[in-house]
Scaffold this active site. Sequence first.
Site, PDB file in Angstrom:
ATOM      1  N   TYR A  26       7.651  19.511  -0.034  1.00 15.03           N
ATOM      2  CA  TYR A  26       8.119  18.784  -1.421  1.00 15.03           C
ATOM      3  C   TYR A  26       9.172  19.731  -2.051  1.00 15.03           C
ATOM      4  CZ  TYR A  26       4.919  15.118  -1.174  1.00 15.03           C
ATOM      5  OH  TYR A  26       4.133  14.133  -0.507  1.00 15.03           O
ATOM      6  N   ARG A  78      12.268  18.595  -0.740  1.00 16.84           N
ATOM      7  CA  ARG A  78      12.846  17.250  -1.122  1.00 16.84           C
ATOM      8  C   ARG A  78      13.304  17.496  -2.601  1.00 16.84           C
ATOM      9  NH1 ARG A  78       8.009  13.484   0.067  1.00 16.84           N
ATOM     10  NH2 ARG A  78       9.393  11.883  -0.448  1.00 16.84           N
ATOM     11  N   HIS A 116       4.629   5.765  -7.366  1.00 20.50           N
ATOM     12  CA  HIS A 116       4.053   6.683  -6.410  1.00 20.50           C
ATOM     13  C   HIS A 116       4.260   8.112  -7.051  1.00 20.50           C
ATOM     14  CE1 HIS A 116       4.027   3.727  -2.958  1.00 20.50           C
ATOM     15  NE2 HIS A 116       3.005   3.604  -3.589  1.00 20.50           N
ATOM     16  N   CYS A 125      -1.007  19.876 -13.075  1.00 20.41           N
ATOM     17  CA  CYS A 125      -2.156  20.906 -13.017  1.00 20.41           C
ATOM     18  C   CYS A 125      -3.357  20.291 -12.790  1.00 20.41           C
ATOM     19  CB  CYS A 125      -2.056  21.649 -14.562  1.00 20.41           C
ATOM     20  SG  CYS A 125      -3.325  22.874 -14.398  1.00 20.41           S
ATOM     21  N   THR A 169      12.492  -1.792   1.291  1.00 22.52           N
ATOM     22  CA  THR A 169      11.189  -1.574   1.764  1.00 22.52           C
ATOM     23  C   THR A 169      10.635  -2.043   2.961  1.00 22.52           C
ATOM     24  OG1 THR A 169       8.946  -1.225   0.810  1.00 22.52           O
ATOM     25  CG2 THR A 169       9.912  -2.882   0.040  1.00 22.52           C
ATOM     26  N   ASN A 207      16.796  -6.041   2.776  1.00 21.07           N
ATOM     27  CA  ASN A 207      16.607  -4.857   3.333  1.00 21.07           C
ATOM     28  C   ASN A 207      17.642  -4.778   4.658  1.00 21.07           C
ATOM     29  OD1 ASN A 207      14.290  -2.953   3.207  1.00 21.07           O
ATOM     30  ND2 ASN A 207      13.920  -3.626   5.212  1.00 21.07           N
TER      31      ASN A 207
HETATM   32  C1  BV8 Z   1      -4.411   3.550  -2.201  1.00 22.41           C
HETATM   33  C2  BV8 Z   1       4.380   9.523  -2.120  1.00 22.41           C
HETATM   34  C3  BV8 Z   1      -6.661   3.203  -3.195  1.00 22.41           C
HETATM   35  C4  BV8 Z   1       4.630  10.308  -1.105  1.00 22.41           C
HETATM   36  C5  BV8 Z   1       3.805   7.396  -0.980  1.00 22.41           C
HETATM   37  C6  BV8 Z   1      -4.748  -1.968   1.578  1.00 22.41           C
HETATM   38  C7  BV8 Z   1      -4.856  -2.104   0.407  1.00 22.41           C
HETATM   39  C8  BV8 Z   1      -4.977  -0.649  -0.296  1.00 22.41           C
HETATM   40  C9  BV8 Z   1      -4.778   0.398   0.110  1.00 22.41           C
HETATM   41  C10 BV8 Z   1      -4.299   0.357   1.623  1.00 22.41           C
HETATM   42  C11 BV8 Z   1      -4.440  -0.799   2.296  1.00 22.41           C
HETATM   43  N1  BV8 Z   1      -4.107  -0.739   3.654  1.00 22.41           N
HETATM   44  C12 BV8 Z   1      -4.019   0.563   3.639  1.00 22.41           C
HETATM   45  C13 BV8 Z   1      -4.216   1.317   2.666  1.00 22.41           C
HETATM   46  C14 BV8 Z   1      -3.990   2.856   2.532  1.00 22.41           C
HETATM   47  C15 BV8 Z   1      -2.660   3.321   2.269  1.00 22.41           C
HETATM   48  C16 BV8 Z   1      -1.611   2.536   2.948  1.00 22.41           C
HETATM   49  O1  BV8 Z   1      -0.826   1.642   2.450  1.00 22.41           O
HETATM   50  N2  BV8 Z   1      -1.443   3.108   4.282  1.00 22.41           N
HETATM   51  C17 BV8 Z   1      -0.584   2.419   5.029  1.00 22.41           C
HETATM   52  C18 BV8 Z   1       0.388   3.629   5.755  1.00 22.41           C
HETATM   53  C19 BV8 Z   1      -0.868   1.647   5.952  1.00 22.41           C
HETATM   54  N3  BV8 Z   1      -2.331   3.282   0.693  1.00 22.41           N
HETATM   55  C20 BV8 Z   1      -2.632   4.246  -0.142  1.00 22.41           C
HETATM   56  O2  BV8 Z   1      -3.375   5.251   0.333  1.00 22.41           O
HETATM   57  C21 BV8 Z   1      -2.318   3.895  -1.368  1.00 22.41           C
HETATM   58  N4  BV8 Z   1      -3.398   4.219  -2.464  1.00 22.41           N
HETATM   59  O3  BV8 Z   1      -4.733   2.683  -1.289  1.00 22.41           O
HETATM   60  O4  BV8 Z   1      -5.398   3.731  -3.161  1.00 22.41           O
HETATM   61  C22 BV8 Z   1      -6.440   1.513  -3.762  1.00 22.41           C
HETATM   62  C23 BV8 Z   1      -7.113   0.803  -3.633  1.00 22.41           C
HETATM   63  C24 BV8 Z   1      -7.288  -0.356  -4.091  1.00 22.41           C
HETATM   64  C25 BV8 Z   1      -6.111  -0.829  -5.047  1.00 22.41           C
HETATM   65  C26 BV8 Z   1      -5.178   0.359  -5.350  1.00 22.41           C
HETATM   66  C27 BV8 Z   1      -5.344   1.539  -4.687  1.00 22.41           C
HETATM   67  C28 BV8 Z   1      -1.161   5.015  -2.100  1.00 22.41           C
HETATM   68  C29 BV8 Z   1       0.085   4.845  -1.354  1.00 22.41           C
HETATM   69  C30 BV8 Z   1       1.166   5.753  -1.812  1.00 22.41           C
HETATM   70  C31 BV8 Z   1       1.263   6.767  -0.742  1.00 22.41           C
HETATM   71  N5  BV8 Z   1       2.502   7.446  -1.281  1.00 22.41           N
HETATM   72  N6  BV8 Z   1       4.706   8.025  -1.491  1.00 22.41           N
HETATM   73  C32 BV8 Z   1       6.023  10.791  -1.030  1.00 22.41           C
HETATM   74  O5  BV8 Z   1       6.863  10.118  -1.240  1.00 22.41           O
HETATM   75  O6  BV8 Z   1       6.024  12.138  -0.351  1.00 22.41           O
HETATM   76  S1  BV8 Z   1       4.192   5.938  -0.077  1.00 22.41           S
HETATM   77  C33 BV8 Z   1       5.847   6.118   0.891  1.00 22.41           C
HETATM   78  O7  BV8 Z   1       5.828   5.085   1.390  1.00 22.41           O
HETATM   79  C34 BV8 Z   1       7.059   6.383  -0.097  1.00 22.41           C
HETATM   80  O8  BV8 Z   1       6.423   5.996  -1.576  1.00 22.41           O
HETATM   81  C35 BV8 Z   1       7.889   5.033   0.355  1.00 22.41           C
HETATM   82  O9  BV8 Z   1       8.538   4.825  -0.807  1.00 22.41           O
HETATM   83  C36 BV8 Z   1       6.624   4.156   0.565  1.00 22.41           C
HETATM   84  C37 BV8 Z   1       6.937   2.965   1.137  1.00 22.41           C
HETATM   85  O10 BV8 Z   1       7.764   3.268   2.381  1.00 22.41           O
HETATM   86  P1  BV8 Z   1       9.167   2.383   2.288  1.00 22.41           P
HETATM   87  O11 BV8 Z   1       9.609   2.577   0.683  1.00 22.41           O
HETATM   88  O12 BV8 Z   1       9.058   1.062   2.641  1.00 22.41           O
HETATM   89  O13 BV8 Z   1      10.075   3.271   3.168  1.00 22.41           O
HETATM   90  P2  BV8 Z   1      10.185   3.075   4.690  1.00 22.41           P
HETATM   91  O14 BV8 Z   1      10.947   4.294   5.164  1.00 22.41           O
HETATM   92  O15 BV8 Z   1       8.848   2.492   5.299  1.00 22.41           O
HETATM   93  O16 BV8 Z   1      11.076   1.660   4.672  1.00 22.41           O
HETATM   94  C38 BV8 Z   1      12.527   1.546   4.196  1.00 22.41           C
HETATM   95  C39 BV8 Z   1      13.100   0.498   4.390  1.00 22.41           C
HETATM   96  O17 BV8 Z   1      14.467   0.299   4.011  1.00 22.41           O
HETATM   97  C40 BV8 Z   1      13.085   0.011   5.927  1.00 22.41           C
HETATM   98  O18 BV8 Z   1      12.726  -1.418   6.245  1.00 22.41           O
HETATM   99  C41 BV8 Z   1      14.757  -0.087   6.260  1.00 22.41           C
HETATM  100  O19 BV8 Z   1      15.018  -0.933   7.233  1.00 22.41           O
HETATM  101  C42 BV8 Z   1      15.177  -0.262   5.040  1.00 22.41           C
HETATM  102  N7  BV8 Z   1      16.337   0.488   4.723  1.00 22.41           N
HETATM  103  C43 BV8 Z   1      16.963   1.546   5.143  1.00 22.41           C
HETATM  104  N8  BV8 Z   1      18.291   1.805   4.544  1.00 22.41           N
HETATM  105  C44 BV8 Z   1      18.517   0.583   3.900  1.00 22.41           C
HETATM  106  C45 BV8 Z   1      17.285  -0.054   3.752  1.00 22.41           C
HETATM  107  N9  BV8 Z   1      17.411  -1.178   3.059  1.00 22.41           N
HETATM  108  C46 BV8 Z   1      18.509  -1.549   2.512  1.00 22.41           C
HETATM  109  N10 BV8 Z   1      19.642  -0.918   2.457  1.00 22.41           N
HETATM  110  C47 BV8 Z   1      19.651   0.242   2.935  1.00 22.41           C
HETATM  111  N11 BV8 Z   1      20.691   1.265   3.069  1.00 22.41           N
END
Ligand code: BV8
Length: 240
Positions: free
Chosen positions: A60, A63, A114, A122, A185, A210
Amino acid sequence: MPRTPDGETNIVVLTGAGISAESGIRTFRGDDGLWEGHSLEEVATPYGWAEDRHKVWRFYQQRRSQLPLVEPNAGHLALARLEAAMPNGNFTLITQNVDDLHGRAGSNNPIHMHGELRLLRCEVCGEVGERMEPEHLEESVFVGCDNCENDILRPHIVWFHEMPFELERIDKAVNSADIFLVVGTSGHVYPAAGLLEIARSAGAYCIGVNLEPPLNVELFHEFHQGAAGKILPPLIGEWY
Ligand code: BV8
């Protein structure tokens, strides 16, 4: 669906890492994605933090130290202009991103579901504060709490398995959206990725921008493939 913002049209925007890519901030799932070299579990879960705080802190701090070196791009600026053009403030910006580029582009009060790299929390007294002075950015030096004896603050970031912030406010906004615009996203991470389905079932006109079609691309009424910095200015520039 009326596209020109008038007093009535509610516009809600959700952004992800892709909108910051053109500012030089790496996305999560691209070839050079952030997770390379680090497994998700190691650096973005409470278990990883409990297991090896130094490794998570270094991840972190790298970043956080990058923030002063990058600038908002045309995509961030186009969204800030749209917000300023909305007569009655019928505009909500929700971001999955933890960088500060929306705020620095002029967006007021983006909802950082997020968390934010600029803030540390803390785990003893719960205080959350901005810690972005040079002495707070040294890679292997922890930052202590100003409010209690704890000498290791954690990033104010929502890790996997943690509850995202402001879900009630987000749910209210998405359910009353007339236009739901999703930018940069991949649609991997929930509950953020589920907002598109909620907006669509609530009757919003859903637009996607996207580089690649995201996982939930079939839910958009309109999808524009390409870079946000190139597509957003002309696309939303016609709306006002
Ligand atoms: C939770 C902080 C309980 C960290 C991040 C179903 C329901 C609920 C939960 C889940 C579920 N299934 C799975 C889960 C669990 C999990 C999850 O989703 N896992 C995934 C891997 C399957 N979710 C969680 O744990 C969440 N909490 O569920 O709590 C709960 C229960 C019920 C209701 C609510 C809550 C917590 C998730 C948060 C995790 N923390 N970030 C950090 O940043 O250090 S997530 C992390 O991924 C970032 O925040 C990021 O933003 C996020 C999503 O990724 P994207 O932003 O989409 O980034 P990515 O690289 O994937 O994609 C970028 C896109 O941009 C690409 O498509 C690319 O083509 C495009 N792109 C690139 N360049 C450009 C562009 N587009 C346009 N222009 C460009 N120039």
